[in-house]
Design a protein around this motif. Structure first.
Motif, PDB file in Angstrom:
ATOM      1  N   VAL A 125       0.864  -1.175   0.000  1.00 10.91           N
ATOM      2  CA  VAL A 125       0.000   0.000   0.000  1.00 10.91           C
ATOM      3  C   VAL A 125       0.906   1.232   0.000  1.00 10.91           C
ATOM      4  O   VAL A 125       2.027   1.184   0.515  1.00 10.91           O
ATOM      5  N   PRO A 126       0.478   2.336  -0.599  1.00 12.01           N
ATOM      6  CA  PRO A 126       1.318   3.537  -0.612  1.00 12.01           C
ATOM      7  C   PRO A 126       1.631   4.003   0.810  1.00 12.01           C
ATOM      8  O   PRO A 126       0.777   3.949   1.690  1.00 12.01           O
ATOM      9  N   TYR A 127       2.872   4.447   1.024  1.00 11.90           N
ATOM     10  CA  TYR A 127       3.250   4.925   2.350  1.00 11.90           C
ATOM     11  C   TYR A 127       3.699   6.383   2.350  1.00 11.90           C
ATOM     12  O   TYR A 127       3.976   6.953   3.407  1.00 11.90           O
ATOM     13  N   PHE A 128       3.742   7.007   1.164  1.00 13.13           N
ATOM     14  CA  PHE A 128       4.193   8.395   1.110  1.00 13.13           C
ATOM     15  C   PHE A 128       3.657   9.067  -0.149  1.00 13.13           C
ATOM     16  O   PHE A 128       3.775   8.514  -1.247  1.00 13.13           O
ATOM     17  N   ASP A 129       3.045  10.248   0.011  1.00  9.57           N
ATOM     18  CA  ASP A 129       2.594  11.048  -1.128  1.00  9.57           C
ATOM     19  C   ASP A 129       3.732  11.974  -1.533  1.00  9.57           C
ATOM     20  O   ASP A 129       4.207  12.772  -0.708  1.00  9.57           O
ATOM     21  N   ALA A 130       4.158  11.874  -2.787  1.00 10.17           N
ATOM     22  CA  ALA A 130       5.361  12.581  -3.224  1.00 10.17           C
ATOM     23  C   ALA A 130       5.062  13.770  -4.125  1.00 10.17           C
ATOM     24  O   ALA A 130       4.100  13.766  -4.896  1.00 10.17           O
ATOM     25  N   THR A 131       5.915  14.776  -4.019  1.00 12.62           N
ATOM     26  CA  THR A 131       5.915  15.894  -4.967  1.00 12.62           C
ATOM     27  C   THR A 131       7.354  16.119  -5.417  1.00 12.62           C
ATOM     28  O   THR A 131       8.294  15.615  -4.806  1.00 12.62           O
ATOM     29  N   GLN A 132       7.517  16.887  -6.463  1.00 15.32           N
ATOM     30  CA  GLN A 132       8.826  17.245  -6.979  1.00 15.32           C
ATOM     31  C   GLN A 132       9.139  18.694  -6.649  1.00 15.32           C
ATOM     32  O   GLN A 132       8.249  19.548  -6.661  1.00 15.32           O
ATOM     33  N   ALA A 133      10.388  18.977  -6.385  1.00 18.94           N
ATOM     34  CA  ALA A 133      10.826  20.351  -6.122  1.00 18.94           C
ATOM     35  C   ALA A 133      11.847  20.763  -7.175  1.00 18.94           C
ATOM     36  O   ALA A 133      12.574  19.934  -7.714  1.00 18.94           O
ATOM     37  N   VAL A 134      11.881  22.044  -7.456  1.00 20.01           N
ATOM     38  CA  VAL A 134      12.897  22.619  -8.345  1.00 20.01           C
ATOM     39  C   VAL A 134      13.767  23.545  -7.494  1.00 20.01           C
ATOM     40  O   VAL A 134      13.263  24.456  -6.828  1.00 20.01           O
ATOM     41  N   VAL A 135      15.059  23.260  -7.499  1.00 18.09           N
ATOM     42  CA  VAL A 135      16.021  24.028  -6.697  1.00 18.09           C
ATOM     43  C   VAL A 135      17.032  24.676  -7.630  1.00 18.09           C
ATOM     44  O   VAL A 135      17.491  24.064  -8.609  1.00 18.09           O
ATOM     45  N   THR A 136      17.391  25.916  -7.326  1.00 17.96           N
ATOM     46  CA  THR A 136      18.357  26.637  -8.145  1.00 17.96           C
ATOM     47  C   THR A 136      19.163  27.575  -7.257  1.00 17.96           C
ATOM     48  O   THR A 136      18.879  27.716  -6.062  1.00 17.96           O
ATOM     49  N   ARG A 137      20.159  28.206  -7.824  1.00 18.10           N
ATOM     50  CA  ARG A 137      20.928  29.202  -7.084  1.00 18.10           C
ATOM     51  C   ARG A 137      20.085  30.466  -6.910  1.00 18.10           C
ATOM     52  O   ARG A 137      19.310  30.832  -7.795  1.00 18.10           O
ATOM     53  N   LYS A 138      20.264  31.142  -5.791  1.00 17.23           N
ATOM     54  CA  LYS A 138      19.500  32.358  -5.539  1.00 17.23           C
ATOM     55  C   LYS A 138      19.828  33.464  -6.523  1.00 17.23           C
ATOM     56  O   LYS A 138      19.001  34.344  -6.788  1.00 17.23           O
TER      57      LYS A 138
END
Length: 295
Positions: free
Chosen positions: A129-142
């Protein structure tokens, strides 16, 4: 050690040879009945629950003080305790996990690697059974001037992703032709050294990066992408008794508060809406209509 240069979908000859050997070994595997627990759950070795993962992938599994720790590790410890055995970690390339090669060859009982449940992977392994709902993040330099994933494309900048992940798949589908890195550490190093201008990675991984002042100084999250992905624990196809034990451990942990405790220990406050996506800066849940997504 992180690679000093990215490698795009390429396995070495040695890696293919190893994969071939373990697949060959799997042809003669007995399914691990010799290590069965008292209640008949088949394991590949007596007294142990062998977990295949791909290190490092914080906060799900990574080394600290010479020991592998993380959210997935603690969750599988609950399963091991239920079975009356101890968990043993096996580090292997992600390809060996998602294809079921190391499950079929008797190298491992379970696969836990922050792994998204997909129709393609279901062809090779059975999922809990699913144990974690996932999303994606976008990371960059400030100082990059990039404000979103769309901005990466608009400004014709290079995007990085971890190889063999759904984040890479998402970037491919979006027409980004991402630069691929073997591990999350190598991905972060690619951003740090300027090999790419931005990276797409699982939100909890990005959150872990940005908790470190060495990373939160130069980098920030500019997008959070809701893809509807869920993580699952993998087992060899047909290993229904082990799968049932894992499902029971996850379900019970959610019901008795243990899951919440583990989530807060390794990731942060458990979102009431079901999505783990949160603003790194504010700690608040990401807006439902956020234009962002995961690996």
């Amino acid at each position: 050690m992180p690679r000093t240069a990215p490698v795009r979908r390429r396995m070495s000859t040695l890696a293919f040879a190893v994969a071939g050997l373990v697949l060959a070994a799997g042809c003669s595997s007995t399914g691990g009945a010799k290590g069965a627990t008292a209640d008949g759950v088949p394991l590949v070795a007596a007294g142990r629950l062998k977990t295949c993962t791909h290190l490092p992938y914080p906060p799900f599994q990574f080394e600290r003080g010479g020991k592998v720790v993380g959210f997935d590790v603690d969750l599988l410890d609950l399963v091991a305790k239920r079975l009356g055995v101890r968990q043993e970690i096996v580090d292997t390339p992600f390809e060996n996990i998602k294809t079921g090669a190391f499950l079929n060859s008797g190298q491992c009982d379970v696969a836990a690697a922050g792994m998204t449940i997909t129709a393609e992977r279901r062809k090779n392994i059975d999922f809990s059974v699913p144990y974690f709902d996932a999303t994606q993040a976008v990371v960059t330099r400030k100082d990059s001037g990039i404000t979103s994933l769309a901005d990466v494309k608009a400004k014709k900048r290079k995007l990085g992703a971890q190889a063999q992940t759904t984040g890479e798949d998402y970037a491919d589908r979006g027409g980004f032709d991402p630069v691929s890195f073997d591990t999350s550490d190598a991905l972060l190093n690619g951003l740090r050294t300027g090999q790419v201008a931005a990276v797409i990675v699982d939100y909890p991984v990005a959150r872990g990066w940005l908790k470190d002042p060495a990373n939160s100084g130069p980098f920030h999250q500019v997008d959070n992408l809701h893809t509807g992905e869920q993580y699952g624990i993998g087992v060899k196809k047909g290993n229904n008794k082990l799968l049932a034990a894992i499902d029971k451990a996850i379900t019970d942990a959610r019901a008795d508060g243990t899951y919440r405790s583990l989530y807060e220990k390794w990731i942060g406050p458990l979102p009431s809406s079901g999505s783990p996506g949160r603003s790194i800066a504010s700690g608040e849940p990401a807006p439902a209509g956020s234009a962002s997504e995961r690996s």
